[in-house]
Design a protein around this motif. Structure first.
Motif, PDB file in Angstrom:
ATOM      1  N   PRO A   1      47.511  37.860  40.314  1.00 17.56           N
ATOM      2  CA  PRO A   1      47.116  37.099  41.507  1.00 17.56           C
ATOM      3  C   PRO A   1      47.932  37.380  42.768  1.00 17.56           C
ATOM      4  CG  PRO A   1      48.544  35.758  40.169  1.00 17.56           C
ATOM      5  CD  PRO A   1      48.347  37.064  39.423  1.00 17.56           C
ATOM      6  N   LEU A   2      48.826  38.371  42.740  1.00 15.71           N
ATOM      7  CA  LEU A   2      49.724  38.549  43.879  1.00 15.71           C
ATOM      8  C   LEU A   2      49.407  39.771  44.727  1.00 15.71           C
ATOM      9  CD1 LEU A   2      53.189  37.626  42.333  1.00 15.71           C
ATOM     10  CD2 LEU A   2      51.598  36.170  43.604  1.00 15.71           C
ATOM     11  N   GLU A   3      49.662  39.588  46.027  1.00 13.16           N
ATOM     12  CA  GLU A   3      49.610  40.661  47.019  1.00 13.16           C
ATOM     13  C   GLU A   3      50.977  40.726  47.679  1.00 13.16           C
ATOM     14  OE1 GLU A   3      47.474  41.618  51.325  1.00 13.16           O
ATOM     15  OE2 GLU A   3      47.609  39.547  50.602  1.00 13.16           O
ATOM     16  N   TYR A   4      51.449  41.929  47.912  1.00 18.63           N
ATOM     17  CA  TYR A   4      52.626  42.122  48.747  1.00 18.63           C
ATOM     18  C   TYR A   4      52.176  42.808  50.020  1.00 18.63           C
ATOM     19  CZ  TYR A   4      56.173  40.590  45.500  1.00 18.63           C
ATOM     20  OH  TYR A   4      56.967  39.812  44.695  1.00 18.63           O
ATOM     21  N   SER A   5      52.612  42.268  51.157  1.00 18.01           N
ATOM     22  CA  SER A   5      52.295  42.830  52.468  1.00 18.01           C
ATOM     23  C   SER A   5      53.580  43.318  53.117  1.00 18.01           C
ATOM     24  CB  SER A   5      51.637  41.780  53.363  1.00 18.01           C
ATOM     25  OG  SER A   5      50.425  41.341  52.801  1.00 18.01           O
TER      26      SER A   5
ATOM     27  N   SER B   1      52.065  41.407  37.870  1.00 18.72           N
ATOM     28  CA  SER B   1      51.336  40.314  38.521  1.00 18.72           C
ATOM     29  C   SER B   1      50.739  40.725  39.872  1.00 18.72           C
ATOM     30  CB  SER B   1      52.254  39.102  38.708  1.00 18.72           C
ATOM     31  OG  SER B   1      53.373  39.459  39.482  1.00 18.72           O
ATOM     32  N   VAL B   2      50.956  41.983  40.276  1.00 17.36           N
ATOM     33  CA  VAL B   2      50.493  42.462  41.585  1.00 17.36           C
ATOM     34  C   VAL B   2      49.224  43.284  41.422  1.00 17.36           C
ATOM     35  CG1 VAL B   2      51.082  43.914  43.572  1.00 17.36           C
ATOM     36  CG2 VAL B   2      52.826  42.464  42.527  1.00 17.36           C
ATOM     37  N   SER B   3      48.221  42.994  42.262  1.00 15.53           N
ATOM     38  CA  SER B   3      46.984  43.776  42.251  1.00 15.53           C
ATOM     39  C   SER B   3      46.615  44.300  43.629  1.00 15.53           C
ATOM     40  CB  SER B   3      45.823  42.935  41.720  1.00 15.53           C
ATOM     41  OG  SER B   3      45.614  41.806  42.543  1.00 15.53           O
ATOM     42  N   LEU B   4      47.345  43.882  44.667  1.00 17.01           N
ATOM     43  CA  LEU B   4      46.996  44.265  46.035  1.00 17.01           C
ATOM     44  C   LEU B   4      48.271  44.487  46.847  1.00 17.01           C
ATOM     45  CD1 LEU B   4      44.574  44.583  48.037  1.00 17.01           C
ATOM     46  CD2 LEU B   4      44.834  42.167  48.558  1.00 17.01           C
ATOM     47  N   VAL B   5      48.292  45.592  47.602  1.00 18.09           N
ATOM     48  CA  VAL B   5      49.420  45.912  48.479  1.00 18.09           C
ATOM     49  C   VAL B   5      48.838  46.245  49.848  1.00 18.09           C
ATOM     50  CG1 VAL B   5      51.398  47.433  48.868  1.00 18.09           C
ATOM     51  CG2 VAL B   5      50.770  46.796  46.531  1.00 18.09           C
ATOM     52  N   THR B   6      49.370  45.598  50.888  1.00 20.02           N
ATOM     53  CA  THR B   6      48.864  45.772  52.250  1.00 20.02           C
ATOM     54  C   THR B   6      49.985  46.230  53.171  1.00 20.02           C
ATOM     55  OG1 THR B   6      47.154  44.099  51.937  1.00 20.02           O
ATOM     56  CG2 THR B   6      47.793  44.556  54.203  1.00 20.02           C
ATOM     57  N   PHE B   7      49.641  47.098  54.123  1.00 20.84           N
ATOM     58  CA  PHE B   7      50.585  47.612  55.109  1.00 20.84           C
ATOM     59  C   PHE B   7      50.022  47.373  56.496  1.00 20.84           C
ATOM     60  CE2 PHE B   7      50.882  50.144  51.290  1.00 20.84           C
ATOM     61  CZ  PHE B   7      52.243  50.197  51.055  1.00 20.84           C
ATOM     62  N   GLY B   8      50.894  47.019  57.428  1.00 29.46           N
ATOM     63  CA  GLY B   8      50.472  46.830  58.807  1.00 29.46           C
ATOM     64  C   GLY B   8      51.662  46.861  59.739  1.00 29.46           C
ATOM     65  N   PRO B   9      51.410  46.860  61.036  1.00 30.94           N
ATOM     66  CA  PRO B   9      52.498  46.889  62.012  1.00 30.94           C
ATOM     67  C   PRO B   9      53.136  45.516  62.178  1.00 30.94           C
ATOM     68  CG  PRO B   9      50.405  46.830  63.152  1.00 30.94           C
ATOM     69  CD  PRO B   9      50.099  46.905  61.679  1.00 30.94           C
ATOM     70  N   ASP B  10      54.430  45.506  62.399  1.00 31.31           N
ATOM     71  CA  ASP B  10      55.155  44.269  62.684  1.00 31.31           C
ATOM     72  C   ASP B  10      55.460  44.216  64.182  1.00 31.31           C
ATOM     73  OD1 ASP B  10      56.320  41.856  62.235  1.00 31.31           O
ATOM     74  OD2 ASP B  10      58.176  42.645  61.402  1.00 31.31           O
TER      75      ASP B  10
ATOM     76  N   PHE C   1      45.668  47.883  59.563  1.00 32.87           N
ATOM     77  CA  PHE C   1      46.047  47.360  58.261  1.00 32.87           C
ATOM     78  C   PHE C   1      45.329  48.159  57.191  1.00 32.87           C
ATOM     79  CE2 PHE C   1      46.700  43.763  61.072  1.00 32.87           C
ATOM     80  CZ  PHE C   1      47.958  43.339  60.692  1.00 32.87           C
ATOM     81  N   ASP C   2      46.068  48.566  56.182  1.00 31.09           N
ATOM     82  CA  ASP C   2      45.487  49.236  55.030  1.00 31.09           C
ATOM     83  C   ASP C   2      45.873  48.460  53.792  1.00 31.09           C
ATOM     84  OD1 ASP C   2      44.119  51.425  56.191  1.00 31.09           O
ATOM     85  OD2 ASP C   2      46.005  52.507  56.428  1.00 31.09           O
ATOM     86  N   SER C   3      44.905  48.193  52.935  1.00 31.85           N
ATOM     87  CA  SER C   3      45.144  47.482  51.685  1.00 31.85           C
ATOM     88  C   SER C   3      44.695  48.346  50.526  1.00 31.85           C
ATOM     89  CB  SER C   3      44.371  46.161  51.665  1.00 31.85           C
ATOM     90  OG  SER C   3      44.845  45.294  52.665  1.00 31.85           O
ATOM     91  N   PHE C   4      45.537  48.400  49.505  1.00 33.76           N
ATOM     92  CA  PHE C   4      45.268  49.177  48.303  1.00 33.76           C
ATOM     93  C   PHE C   4      45.253  48.218  47.121  1.00 33.76           C
ATOM     94  CE2 PHE C   4      47.143  51.956  51.377  1.00 33.76           C
ATOM     95  CZ  PHE C   4      46.542  53.186  51.200  1.00 33.76           C
TER      96      PHE C   4
ATOM     97  N   PHE D   1      41.123  49.764  49.997  1.00 30.79           N
ATOM     98  CA  PHE D   1      40.026  48.820  50.211  1.00 30.79           C
ATOM     99  C   PHE D   1      39.256  49.208  51.459  1.00 30.79           C
ATOM    100  CE2 PHE D   1      40.935  44.603  47.870  1.00 30.79           C
ATOM    101  CZ  PHE D   1      41.211  45.278  46.702  1.00 30.79           C
ATOM    102  N   GLU D   2      37.967  48.911  51.434  1.00 31.60           N
ATOM    103  CA  GLU D   2      37.104  49.175  52.579  1.00 31.60           C
ATOM    104  C   GLU D   2      37.170  47.997  53.540  1.00 31.60           C
ATOM    105  OE1 GLU D   2      32.389  49.895  53.452  1.00 31.60           O
ATOM    106  OE2 GLU D   2      33.198  50.499  51.504  1.00 31.60           O
ATOM    107  N   CYS D   3      37.342  48.300  54.808  1.00 32.95           N
ATOM    108  CA  CYS D   3      37.429  47.283  55.844  1.00 32.95           C
ATOM    109  C   CYS D   3      36.020  46.797  56.199  1.00 32.95           C
ATOM    110  CB  CYS D   3      38.104  47.881  57.076  1.00 32.95           C
ATOM    111  SG  CYS D   3      38.440  46.693  58.371  1.00 32.95           S
TER     112      CYS D   3
END
Length: 104
Positions: free
Chosen positions: A20-24, A55-64, A72-75, A86-88
């Motif tokens: 259930p977890l995403e790390y951004s 427990s991680v299924s999603l990883v997202t990257f973006g500008p701070d 933003f890109d999510s895998f 992932f498709e936007c």
């Protein structure tokens, strides 16, 4: 850089079971755009995190940083066990494999 951990179970009903977890990761500083433009680097980091954190299924990257064009890109972990970009989409009611962004 800042890092956030999110529970995605309320946003996706079809996420991989038990993950259930995403790390951004929000990248700042000189060269942030170069890092976010490196598809191979982002894919490798995402695969490593998903393969090593059960427990991680999603990883997202973006500008701070403030930017006019949100990047933003999510895998995510797909049913076949592979990690996929992932498709936007601008639709809000999305399923697994899609990420909502009104700028799409």
């Amino acid at each position: 850089m800042s890092i956030q951990k999110n529970d995605i179970s309320s946003g996706y009903t079809d996420f991989p079971a038990g993950r259930p977890l995403e790390y951004s990761f929000f990248i700042a500083g000189e060269g942030w755009n170069n890092i976010l433009s490196s598809f191979k680097l982002l894919t490798a980091i995402s695969q490593n995190m998903i393969n090593n954190c059960q427990s991680v299924s999603l990883v997202t990257f973006g500008p701070d940083v403030n930017t006019d064009a949100p990047i933003f890109d999510s895998f995510g972990l797909m049913p076949n066990g592979k990690v996929k970009l992932f498709e936007c989409t601008s639709r809000e009611d999305v399923g697994w494999g899609y990420i909502f962004n009104p700028a799409c």
